[in-house]
Design a protein around this motif. Structure first.
Motif, PDB file in Angstrom:
ATOM      1  N   GLY A  80       0.761  -1.236   0.000  1.00  0.00           N
ATOM      2  CA  GLY A  80       0.000   0.000   0.000  1.00  0.00           C
ATOM      3  C   GLY A  80       0.795   1.290   0.000  1.00  0.00           C
ATOM      4  N   LEU A  81       2.072   1.246   0.387  1.00  0.00           N
ATOM      5  CA  LEU A  81       2.897   2.451   0.439  1.00  0.00           C
ATOM      6  C   LEU A  81       4.315   2.067   0.021  1.00  0.00           C
ATOM      7  CD1 LEU A  81       1.855   3.665   3.980  1.00  0.00           C
ATOM      8  CD2 LEU A  81       1.458   5.019   1.939  1.00  0.00           C
ATOM      9  N   THR A  82       5.089   3.041  -0.405  1.00  0.00           N
ATOM     10  CA  THR A  82       6.452   2.771  -0.872  1.00  0.00           C
ATOM     11  C   THR A  82       7.313   1.999   0.132  1.00  0.00           C
ATOM     12  OG1 THR A  82       6.483   4.516  -2.502  1.00  0.00           O
ATOM     13  CG2 THR A  82       8.617   3.930  -1.546  1.00  0.00           C
ATOM     14  N   ALA A 104       1.836   1.072  -4.360  1.00  0.00           N
ATOM     15  CA  ALA A 104       2.967   1.986  -4.157  1.00  0.00           C
ATOM     16  C   ALA A 104       3.497   2.497  -5.493  1.00  0.00           C
ATOM     17  CB  ALA A 104       4.068   1.276  -3.371  1.00  0.00           C
ATOM     18  N   ALA A 105       4.015   3.755  -5.501  1.00  0.00           N
ATOM     19  CA  ALA A 105       4.204   4.445  -6.779  1.00  0.00           C
ATOM     20  C   ALA A 105       5.483   5.273  -6.895  1.00  0.00           C
ATOM     21  CB  ALA A 105       2.986   5.315  -7.057  1.00  0.00           C
ATOM     22  N   THR A 106       6.471   5.061  -6.011  1.00  0.00           N
ATOM     23  CA  THR A 106       7.770   5.700  -6.227  1.00  0.00           C
ATOM     24  C   THR A 106       8.429   5.025  -7.432  1.00  0.00           C
ATOM     25  OG1 THR A 106       7.990   6.181  -3.879  1.00  0.00           O
ATOM     26  CG2 THR A 106      10.028   6.192  -5.172  1.00  0.00           C
ATOM     27  N   TYR A 149       8.238  12.006   1.403  1.00  0.00           N
ATOM     28  CA  TYR A 149       8.813  10.656   1.252  1.00  0.00           C
ATOM     29  C   TYR A 149       8.791  10.316  -0.235  1.00  0.00           C
ATOM     30  CZ  TYR A 149       4.294   8.136   0.764  1.00  0.00           C
ATOM     31  OH  TYR A 149       3.089   7.658   0.336  1.00  0.00           O
ATOM     32  N   PRO A 151       7.247   8.994  -3.004  1.00  0.00           N
ATOM     33  CA  PRO A 151       6.379   9.462  -4.095  1.00  0.00           C
ATOM     34  C   PRO A 151       6.218  10.980  -4.131  1.00  0.00           C
ATOM     35  CG  PRO A 151       5.092   8.320  -2.410  1.00  0.00           C
ATOM     36  CD  PRO A 151       6.531   8.098  -2.080  1.00  0.00           C
ATOM     37  N   PHE A 200       0.759  16.881  -3.789  1.00  0.00           N
ATOM     38  CA  PHE A 200       0.705  15.416  -3.704  1.00  0.00           C
ATOM     39  C   PHE A 200       0.560  15.014  -2.249  1.00  0.00           C
ATOM     40  CE2 PHE A 200       2.577  11.473  -2.315  1.00  0.00           C
ATOM     41  CZ  PHE A 200       1.802  10.573  -3.022  1.00  0.00           C
ATOM     42  N   PRO A 202      -0.738  11.144  -0.271  1.00  0.00           N
ATOM     43  CA  PRO A 202      -1.154   9.798  -0.649  1.00  0.00           C
ATOM     44  C   PRO A 202      -2.670   9.611  -0.517  1.00  0.00           C
ATOM     45  CG  PRO A 202       0.095   9.761   1.410  1.00  0.00           C
ATOM     46  CD  PRO A 202       0.153  11.153   0.901  1.00  0.00           C
ATOM     47  N   SER A 203      -3.159   8.594  -1.194  1.00  0.00           N
ATOM     48  CA  SER A 203      -4.582   8.246  -1.206  1.00  0.00           C
ATOM     49  C   SER A 203      -5.164   8.241   0.210  1.00  0.00           C
ATOM     50  CB  SER A 203      -4.737   6.849  -1.821  1.00  0.00           C
ATOM     51  OG  SER A 203      -6.076   6.504  -1.913  1.00  0.00           O
ATOM     52  N   ASP A 230      -4.006  11.859  -6.855  1.00  0.00           N
ATOM     53  CA  ASP A 230      -4.127  11.251  -5.517  1.00  0.00           C
ATOM     54  C   ASP A 230      -4.940  12.123  -4.562  1.00  0.00           C
ATOM     55  OD1 ASP A 230      -1.522   9.098  -5.619  1.00  0.00           O
ATOM     56  OD2 ASP A 230      -1.426  10.846  -6.920  1.00  0.00           O
ATOM     57  N   PHE A 280      -8.358   4.753  -7.646  1.00  0.00           N
ATOM     58  CA  PHE A 280      -7.229   4.237  -8.430  1.00  0.00           C
ATOM     59  C   PHE A 280      -6.530   3.075  -7.745  1.00  0.00           C
ATOM     60  CE2 PHE A 280      -3.701   6.271  -6.127  1.00  0.00           C
ATOM     61  CZ  PHE A 280      -4.342   7.291  -5.449  1.00  0.00           C
ATOM     62  N   MET A 281      -6.651   2.963  -6.423  1.00  0.00           N
ATOM     63  CA  MET A 281      -6.082   1.814  -5.727  1.00  0.00           C
ATOM     64  C   MET A 281      -6.838   0.545  -6.116  1.00  0.00           C
ATOM     65  SD  MET A 281      -3.526   2.745  -4.148  1.00  0.00           S
ATOM     66  CE  MET A 281      -2.665   4.108  -3.373  1.00  0.00           C
TER      67      MET A 281
END
Ligand code: DHB
Length: 367
Positions: A80-82, A104-106, A149, A151, A200, A202-203, A230, A280-281
């Motif tokens: 769910g997260l980087t 996760a999207a980094t 962080y 992303p 930005f 996060p969701s 996001d 989008f998740m």
């Protein structure tokens, strides 16, 4: 012969804690996919094992280890997260277990293991089109405000370099990821009087941001709100109220995306989840399950090296539009849409009005 062994998918998500909305969306999407496509692939039973990492990277890593060693999973998915995607990457490499990153999207995540494949997006992929749109639409001065962080830093850098290359002016601000207080940063934005504020978060966090944006009077300042999508996440957008109207974002998925595949996805998702709108998740989770199912069909139910190889180069029509897995980077290639928050049938939606087709992650494309 022994009874058929089940093919196990370990799904590791933040089901509790501040990022539980990501877990809830992806779990619902994975279950919907299985409900629609059955639980048998290549003659083998599929077993989904859901684990809650509570949003803590050490827990993600421990759960991945247990799923690999004790449950002998064929593939792990979620993340769910980087930091939660990076923690188990060495285990994926060691055990040769494919790791499907659904959230996760980094940009660099796919470089952490050759067994990682991604069905979400990357922040530079979603952000460069935003910089280009802003430069073409009379926006000259921008303040960026990002969660501090991976992303957020990706988004800040991608926006700043693409926008300044077109002659724009940028000031950068970063806000802590955990328990963010946006108000001191929003005061700086009010004082700087930019044409637009690029955000930005996060969701799931966009609602907190919007509340403080209104409290600081920024909704009446004439400063335009822009960013990757996001912040106007479909899970919370309709609850934000009129303050969100007019926000321009670039992203790979909107629940309002106009296609037959998306209409049936949104309808089925809402029906199975008490009216919850997919964000989008959810589409990252749904497509991740598609990639796993289609990969297993090709390998006759085998995981490991065969499965990751089978996933490379795969293409399909997602609810978000046409997608493929770049065989070199294992990242997803997809359309990025420019959207504006509008009221549609009495609800707020990100309404798409322009499409940039087949966008690759620009960071890796430049290497
Ligand atoms: C990440 C998490 C998010 O919720 C999001 O919207 C984008 C990126 C991340 O941690 O990679």
């Amino acid at each position: 012969a022994l009874a058929q062994e089940a093919v196990k998918i370990g799904l590791i998500l933040p089901m509790t804690g501040p990022f539980a909305s990501t877990g809830r969306q992806i779990e619902a999407a994975a279950k919907l996919y299985m409900q629609q496509h059955g639980d048998t692939v290549a003659g083998k039973k599929i077993q989904l094992i859901l684990k809650d990492d509570t949003g803590v990277a050490d827990v993600t890593k421990r759960l991945a280890q247990e799923l690999i060693v004790n449950d002998k999973i064929a593939v792990m998915a979620g993340f769910g997260l980087t930091p939660l995607a990076l923690a188990p990457a060495p285990l994926a490499t060691q055990a040769k277990v494919p790791q499907v990153v659904m959230a996760a999207a980094t940009a660099t995540i796919t470089e952490a293991s050759p067994y990682i494949v991604r069905t979400s997006f990357t922040l530079p992929q979603a952000t460069v089109p935003m910089a280009e749109w802003a430069a073409k639409n009379d926006i000259k001065k921008v303040v960026t405000l990002v969660s501090d962080y991976g992303p957020g830093i990706d988004a800040e850098k991608a926006f700043t370099s693409a926008f300044t290359a077109k002659g724009g002016q940028v000031e950068n601000l970063r806000v802590p990821l955990a328990n963010p207080d946006f108000s001191p940063f929003l005061q700086k934005v009010a004082d700087a009087k930019p044409d637009a504020l690029f955000v930005f978060v996060p969701s799931g966090i966009g609602a907190q941001f919007m509340k403080q944006f209104v409290e600081r009077g920024l909704d009446k300042s004439g400063i335009k709100l822009i960013g990757p999508g996001d912040v106007t996440d479909d899970d919370i957008l309709n609850g934000m109220g009129d303050v969100a109207l007019g926000a321009i974002t670039t992203h790979h998925y909107s629940a309002a995306h106009d296609s037959p595949e998306n209409k049936s996805f949104v309808e089925a998702f809402k029906k199975a989840n008490n009216g919850m709108r997919p964000n989008f998740m959810a589409v990252g989770g749904y497509d991740g399950m598609h990639l796993i199912y289609e990969g297993l069909k090709k390998t006759n139910g085998q995981g490991g090296q065969a499965l990751i190889d089978a996933m490379k180069g795969m293409s399909w029509t997602s609810p978000r539009g046409p997608v493929s897995i770049d065989p070199q980077t294992r990242d997803i290639v997809q359309n990025i849409y420019v959207r504006k928050v509008e009221r549609k049938d009495g609800e707020l939606y990100n309404v798409e009005f322009a499409t940039i087709p087949n966008v690759k992650d620009p960071v890796k494309a430049a290497k």
